[in-house]
Write a protein that holds these residues in place. Structure first.
Motif, PDB file in Angstrom:
ATOM      1  N   GLY A 231       6.186   0.783   9.706  1.00 31.20           N
ATOM      2  CA  GLY A 231       6.348  -0.222   8.652  1.00 31.20           C
ATOM      3  C   GLY A 231       6.047  -1.646   9.043  1.00 31.20           C
ATOM      4  O   GLY A 231       6.638  -2.576   8.482  1.00 31.20           O
ATOM      5  N   ASP A 232       5.125  -1.865   9.968  1.00 33.59           N
ATOM      6  CA  ASP A 232       4.779  -3.234  10.362  1.00 33.59           C
ATOM      7  C   ASP A 232       4.296  -4.065   9.177  1.00 33.59           C
ATOM      8  O   ASP A 232       4.719  -5.205   8.978  1.00 33.59           O
ATOM      9  CB  ASP A 232       3.700  -3.207  11.444  1.00 33.59           C
ATOM     10  CG  ASP A 232       4.282  -2.960  12.832  1.00 33.59           C
ATOM     11  OD1 ASP A 232       5.499  -3.148  12.984  1.00 33.59           O
ATOM     12  OD2 ASP A 232       3.531  -2.572  13.728  1.00 33.59           O
ATOM     13  N   GLU A 233       3.386  -3.489   8.385  1.00 32.68           N
ATOM     14  CA  GLU A 233       2.756  -4.246   7.294  1.00 32.68           C
ATOM     15  C   GLU A 233       3.737  -4.541   6.161  1.00 32.68           C
ATOM     16  O   GLU A 233       3.598  -5.548   5.461  1.00 32.68           O
ATOM     17  CB  GLU A 233       1.552  -3.481   6.764  1.00 32.68           C
ATOM     18  CG  GLU A 233       0.418  -3.327   7.780  1.00 32.68           C
ATOM     19  CD  GLU A 233      -0.778  -2.595   7.191  1.00 32.68           C
ATOM     20  OE1 GLU A 233      -0.708  -2.201   6.006  1.00 32.68           O
ATOM     21  OE2 GLU A 233      -1.778  -2.416   7.918  1.00 32.68           O
ATOM     22  N   GLN A 234       4.707  -3.665   5.962  1.00 33.97           N
ATOM     23  CA  GLN A 234       5.637  -3.844   4.840  1.00 33.97           C
ATOM     24  C   GLN A 234       6.889  -4.635   5.214  1.00 33.97           C
ATOM     25  O   GLN A 234       7.711  -4.924   4.349  1.00 33.97           O
ATOM     26  CB  GLN A 234       6.056  -2.471   4.290  1.00 33.97           C
ATOM     27  CG  GLN A 234       4.933  -1.694   3.620  1.00 33.97           C
ATOM     28  CD  GLN A 234       4.047  -0.972   4.621  1.00 33.97           C
ATOM     29  OE1 GLN A 234       4.404  -0.845   5.791  1.00 33.97           O
ATOM     30  NE2 GLN A 234       2.883  -0.509   4.173  1.00 33.97           N
ATOM     31  N   ALA A 235       7.074  -4.962   6.481  1.00 30.34           N
ATOM     32  CA  ALA A 235       8.284  -5.675   6.912  1.00 30.34           C
ATOM     33  C   ALA A 235       8.344  -7.062   6.265  1.00 30.34           C
ATOM     34  O   ALA A 235       7.334  -7.778   6.197  1.00 30.34           O
ATOM     35  CB  ALA A 235       8.319  -5.796   8.425  1.00 30.34           C
ATOM     36  N   GLY A 236       9.540  -7.447   5.792  1.00 31.50           N
ATOM     37  CA  GLY A 236       9.710  -8.736   5.127  1.00 31.50           C
ATOM     38  C   GLY A 236      10.620  -9.670   5.902  1.00 31.50           C
ATOM     39  O   GLY A 236      10.970  -9.422   7.058  1.00 31.50           O
TER      40      GLY A 236
END
Length: 279
Positions: A231-236
Motif C-alpha cells: 500500500g505505498d501508493e495509497q498511504a495517506g
C-alpha cells in the motif's frame, strides 16, 4: 558578617538598613545536598552596643547547616511522597489502558491472530483492536498516538472509541477513516496527530482491504516468496493533520500459509543495551 552596618561600605546604597536602623547583622546561606543555595538566615540588631562577632557567625553557621539538612530532608520526603502518588496513578492508568485492548484475538476457522503490546513507560500511545463487522468481516486496527505518557494514553481512549464507531457505521474502510480524520482534525490540539492502519479481512475469500493513515507499511509474507510492503501508493497523511483529506484503500489477497504483519515504530526504533538500533 557586619559588625557595624552603618559604616560598612558594602551597604552604602542600602536604604532599608538605614530606615530600620540596623547596626550589626550576620547572614548565612541554606544549602541543599547538591550544593545549591535555596535560602538564607539573617540575624540583625538595632543596638549599637551588641555587635556580632566571628564566634556568633560560627554558631549561626552551625545552626544553618542543621537547618539546611532538616529542610532538605523534608523536601526530599515530600518529593518522594509525590513520586509514589504519581507511580500509583500511572499503575492504575496502565491497568485502565490495558482494559481497552482486546482480551483475546478473533477465533476464525483457517486464520490465527497474534498480538503483543508493551508500552515503553507505564502508559503509551500505541493500541490495537479487533472489530467484528456486521457483514462477517473483521477489522484489525493498529494505531500510534504521537507522544508518550498520560496525554497520549488519554487520547488513545478517544481514538479507540471513534474508530470503532466509524467502521461500524460506514461500509467502506477508506470512507470511515476519512470521517475519523475530519473529527480528529477539529478536536486535536495543534501538534498532535495519530498514525493508523486499518486492515479489514474477509474470511471467506482471504481478501484484506487496507487503509493507511501515515503508519508504517504492513508487510505481506507469502509462504513461498519474498516479503513485501503493502500500500505505498495509497498511504495517506496521519490523522488530525489536514481536515478534508480523502483516504484511499487497497486490497491484497492473503495466500494460504501467508502472514500479514502490522506494527508500530516501537519495532523499528528498538535499541539494544548500547542504545544502538537493531538492524
Amino acid at each position: 558578617l557586619s559588625a557595624d552596618a552603618t559604616s560598612d561600605s558594602r551597604f552604602e546604597t542600602s536604604k532599608s538598613l538605614s530606615d530600620i536602623r540596623i547596626h550589626s547583622l550576620m547572614c548565612v546561606p541554606l544549602i541543599d545536598s547538591d550544593g545549591n543555595s535555596f535560602g538564607t538566615i539573617q540575624i540583625d540588631t538595632v543596638s549599637d552596643r551588641d555587635r556580632f562577632r566571628d564566634e556568633d557567625l560560627d554558631v549561626l553557621l552551625s545552626v544553618a547547616t542543621q537547618a539546611s539538612i532538616a529542610i532538605d530532608n523534608a523536601r526530599l520526603h515530600e518529593y518522594t511522597l509525590r513520586q509514589r502518588a504519581i507511580q500509583r496513578d500511572l499503575e492504575v492508568a496502565n491497568q485502565i489502558q490495558r482494559g481497552f485492548l482486546p482480551k483475546q484475538p478473533p477465533q476464525l476457522p483457517g486464520y490465527r491472530f497474534f498480538d503483543y503490546c508493551q508500552p515503553a513507560s507505564h502508559v503509551g500511545g500505541d493500541f490495537y483492536d479487533y472489530i467484528p463487522l456486521s457483514d462477517g468481516r473483521v477489522a484489525v486496527i493498529v494505531a500510534d498516538v504521537v507522544g508518550h505518557g498520560l496525554a497520549a494514553a488519554m487520547l488513545t481512549a478517544k481514538i479507540a472509541a471513534e474508530v470503532r464507531f466509524h467502521l461500524l457505521s460506514t461500509p467502506e474502510p477508506a470512507e470511515a477513516v476519512t470521517k475519523l480524520n475530519a473529527s480528529l482534525a477539529r478536536d486535536l490540539v495543534e501538534g498532535h496527530f495519530v498514525t493508523l492502519l486499518v486492515a479489514v479481512l474477509a474470511p471467506d475469500t482471504g481478501e484484506v482491504t487496507i487503509v493507511n493513515a501515515g503508519h508504517m507499511r504492513p508487510i505481506l509474507c507469502r509462504g513461498d516468496g519474498p516479503a513485501n510492503d503493502i500500500g505505498d501508493e495509497q498511504a495517506g497523511l496521519p490523522l488530525g493533520i489536514l481536515d478534508g483529506f480523502e483516504y484511499q484503500q487497497c486490497s491484497v489477497q492473503l495466500p494460504p500459509g501467508g502472514l500479514l504483519l502490522v506494527y508500530t515504530d516501537g519495532i523499528n526504533e528498538a535499541m539494544n543495551e548500547a542504545q544502538q538500533l537493531y538492524g
